[in-house]
Design an enzyme around this catalytic site. Structure first.
Site, PDB file in Angstrom:
ATOM      1  N   ASP A 136      -3.461  14.554  21.584  1.00  0.00           N
ATOM      2  CA  ASP A 136      -2.298  14.333  20.710  1.00  0.00           C
ATOM      3  C   ASP A 136      -2.553  14.791  19.280  1.00  0.00           C
ATOM      4  O   ASP A 136      -1.646  15.263  18.603  1.00  0.00           O
ATOM      5  CB  ASP A 136      -1.925  12.841  20.697  1.00  0.00           C
ATOM      6  CG  ASP A 136      -1.165  12.440  21.948  1.00  0.00           C
ATOM      7  OD1 ASP A 136      -0.957  13.320  22.818  1.00  0.00           O
ATOM      8  OD2 ASP A 136      -0.786  11.261  22.073  1.00  0.00           O
ATOM      9  N   ASP A 149       0.831  -1.207   0.000  1.00  0.00           N
ATOM     10  CA  ASP A 149       0.000   0.000   0.000  1.00  0.00           C
ATOM     11  C   ASP A 149       0.863   1.253   0.000  1.00  0.00           C
ATOM     12  O   ASP A 149       0.496   2.267  -0.598  1.00  0.00           O
ATOM     13  CB  ASP A 149      -0.917  -0.002   1.226  1.00  0.00           C
ATOM     14  CG  ASP A 149      -1.935  -1.122   1.141  1.00  0.00           C
ATOM     15  OD1 ASP A 149      -2.438  -1.364   0.032  1.00  0.00           O
ATOM     16  OD2 ASP A 149      -2.200  -1.758   2.168  1.00  0.00           O
ATOM     17  N   GLY A 150       2.013   1.167   0.684  1.00  0.00           N
ATOM     18  CA  GLY A 150       2.934   2.306   0.695  1.00  0.00           C
ATOM     19  C   GLY A 150       3.335   2.675  -0.732  1.00  0.00           C
ATOM     20  O   GLY A 150       3.437   3.858  -1.073  1.00  0.00           O
TER      21      GLY A 150
HETATM   22  P1  NAP Z   1       4.346   2.393   7.116  1.00  0.00           P
HETATM   23  O1  NAP Z   1       4.358   2.813   8.548  1.00  0.00           O
HETATM   24  O2  NAP Z   1       5.587   1.842   6.514  1.00  0.00           O
HETATM   25  O3  NAP Z   1       3.183   1.295   6.856  1.00  0.00           O
HETATM   26  C1  NAP Z   1       1.905   1.459   7.274  1.00  0.00           C
HETATM   27  C2  NAP Z   1       1.139   0.138   7.157  1.00  0.00           C
HETATM   28  O4  NAP Z   1      -0.208   0.484   6.807  1.00  0.00           O
HETATM   29  C3  NAP Z   1       1.641  -0.818   6.073  1.00  0.00           C
HETATM   30  O5  NAP Z   1       1.487  -2.142   6.532  1.00  0.00           O
HETATM   31  C4  NAP Z   1       0.705  -0.540   4.925  1.00  0.00           C
HETATM   32  O6  NAP Z   1       0.550  -1.653   4.037  1.00  0.00           O
HETATM   33  C5  NAP Z   1      -0.585  -0.288   5.667  1.00  0.00           C
HETATM   34  N1  NAP Z   1      -1.584   0.495   4.932  1.00  0.00           N
HETATM   35  C6  NAP Z   1      -1.400   1.606   4.174  1.00  0.00           C
HETATM   36  N2  NAP Z   1      -2.574   2.009   3.662  1.00  0.00           N
HETATM   37  C7  NAP Z   1      -3.507   1.135   4.110  1.00  0.00           C
HETATM   38  C8  NAP Z   1      -4.893   1.033   3.940  1.00  0.00           C
HETATM   39  N3  NAP Z   1      -5.576   1.918   3.220  1.00  0.00           N
HETATM   40  N4  NAP Z   1      -5.547   0.021   4.578  1.00  0.00           N
HETATM   41  C9  NAP Z   1      -4.898  -0.868   5.327  1.00  0.00           C
HETATM   42  N5  NAP Z   1      -3.571  -0.806   5.537  1.00  0.00           N
HETATM   43  C10 NAP Z   1      -2.894   0.183   4.930  1.00  0.00           C
HETATM   44  O7  NAP Z   1       3.879   3.670   6.283  1.00  0.00           O
HETATM   45  P2  NAP Z   1       3.675   3.866   4.725  1.00  0.00           P
HETATM   46  O8  NAP Z   1       3.845   2.590   4.000  1.00  0.00           O
HETATM   47  O9  NAP Z   1       4.449   5.072   4.314  1.00  0.00           O
HETATM   48  O10 NAP Z   1       2.128   4.253   4.731  1.00  0.00           O
HETATM   49  C11 NAP Z   1       1.651   5.457   5.272  1.00  0.00           C
HETATM   50  C12 NAP Z   1       0.414   5.115   6.004  1.00  0.00           C
HETATM   51  O11 NAP Z   1       0.754   4.507   7.238  1.00  0.00           O
HETATM   52  C13 NAP Z   1      -0.443   6.302   6.390  1.00  0.00           C
HETATM   53  O12 NAP Z   1      -1.289   6.708   5.359  1.00  0.00           O
HETATM   54  C14 NAP Z   1      -1.180   5.772   7.602  1.00  0.00           C
HETATM   55  O13 NAP Z   1      -2.478   5.301   7.252  1.00  0.00           O
HETATM   56  C15 NAP Z   1      -0.383   4.588   8.066  1.00  0.00           C
HETATM   57  N6  NAP Z   1      -0.008   4.787   9.469  1.00  0.00           N
HETATM   58  C16 NAP Z   1      -0.549   3.929  10.378  1.00  0.00           C
HETATM   59  C17 NAP Z   1      -0.295   4.102  11.722  1.00  0.00           C
HETATM   60  C18 NAP Z   1      -0.929   3.139  12.685  1.00  0.00           C
HETATM   61  O14 NAP Z   1      -1.630   2.217  12.242  1.00  0.00           O
HETATM   62  N7  NAP Z   1      -0.730   3.339  13.980  1.00  0.00           N
HETATM   63  C19 NAP Z   1       0.535   5.133  12.167  1.00  0.00           C
HETATM   64  C20 NAP Z   1       1.077   5.977  11.213  1.00  0.00           C
HETATM   65  C21 NAP Z   1       0.795   5.810   9.854  1.00  0.00           C
HETATM   66  P3  NAP Z   1       1.752  -2.211   3.129  1.00  0.00           P
HETATM   67  O15 NAP Z   1       2.578  -3.027   4.052  1.00  0.00           O
HETATM   68  O16 NAP Z   1       1.060  -3.041   2.090  1.00  0.00           O
HETATM   69  O17 NAP Z   1       2.477  -1.035   2.553  1.00  0.00           O
END
Ligand code: NAP
Length: 266
Positions: free
Chosen positions: A150, A45-46
């Protein structure tokens, strides 16, 4: 038809990228990284988030499709073993397209400073760079609450399974034009009070956030982080633009949710 391929950059994704590029060229498709009709994201997804932001200025002309190599791949429905099949489907154009809502966030600055507009596929978040975020929340022109905590996460329906889910937000089907506001650790006691539940706003309602303290704000848009000084307001609404996914076979959203979060456990 013109195509571009974006790889996560690991060895497996890069070698699939080369393979797909050669297959597509064999079918007389044109490789065009500037103005593609279809963008193939290979990774997770990233990678798809990155691809979306690469082609953000031509969302109405570009469709996306994802091949997932190992990671969660919520947006990616094709397996590496299926790329020959996918290439044949792409070459058979026209393909059908499904559109998902995205989020528009406009940051306005004090004293008529510049206005910055962001589009997000997953979400925008707002945090303070120094101490708690203290911000007035207005919905459709009416003060709703003063938030202290936060931060706030404003997500799209397809982003509702990402950060929003970790904050206790609901999962929203992407056929619903809405945005969701989820709290990050709000302060709730006799003195300070927030609603404490995620809010889901329909497409015609605008969310306005007005900081009460003069601190720099950290605003994230999907995987990107921006620092904004002297913010007067942050306006969020469902964008007029949409992301377009090329669909070659059914890809039911609830099946994807189950496969990503439940499947191996029962
Ligand atoms: P990352 O921290 O490396 O990965 C975030 C995780 O979220 C990865 O496992 C990614 O899947 C998954 N993901 C992304 N979009 C998704 C969706 N629409 N539905 C379900 N899972 C999803 O960050 P990144 O790859 O740069 O992605 C940025 C995203 O991280 C942000 O948009 C935010 O949604 C998410 N994030 C989540 C948290 C949390 O859950 N506590 C905190 C900060 C940010 P893949 O492994 O397939 O890439």
């Amino acid at each position: 038809m013109k195509f571009a391929i974006i790889s996560r950059g690991d060895q497996i994704s890069n070698s699939l990228q080369m393979k797909m590029k050669n297959y597509l060229l064999d079918f007389d498709l044109v490789h065009d990284e500037q103005e593609p009709d279809i963008v193939i994201s290979i990774g997770g997804d990233g990678t798809l988030l990155y691809a979306f932001h690469q082609y953000i200025n031509r969302l109405d002309k570009t469709a996306f499709v994802g091949v997932h190599t190992g990671h969660l791949g919520f947006y990616a429905d094709w397996m590496p073993s299926e790329i020959e099949k996918l290439v044949i489907e792409i070459a058979k154009t026209p393909f059908s397209v499904v559109e998902y809502p995205i989020l528009e966030t406009i940051v306005r600055h004090i004293d008529g400073g510049q206005e910055v507009c962001y589009l997000a596929l997953n979400e925008a978040t707002v945090k303070s760079s120094d101490g708690s975020l203290v911000i007035d929340v207005e919905v459709k022109g009416q003060k709703f609450e003063t938030f202290r905590g936060d931060g706030l996460c404003i997500s799209t329906p397809s982003g509702s399974t990402a950060y929003n889910k970790a904050l206790g937000g609901a999962i929203i089907h992407p056929s619903i034009e809405a945005l969701q506001v989820a709290e990050m650790a709000s302060i709730n006691n006799r003195v300070f009070r927030t609603i404490g539940s995620p809010l889901i706003l329909p497409g015609h309602h605008t969310l306005m956030l007005k900081p009460k303290k003069e601190t720099d704000l950290l605003i994230t848009v999907d995987h990107k982080t921006f620092i904004h000084k002297d913010v007067k307001s942050i306006q969020c609404r469902v964008a007029d633009q949409k992301i377009r996914f090329a669909r070659f076979r059914p890809f039911p959203f609830w099946k994807r949710v189950r496969d990503s979060f439940i499947a191996d456990h029962n």
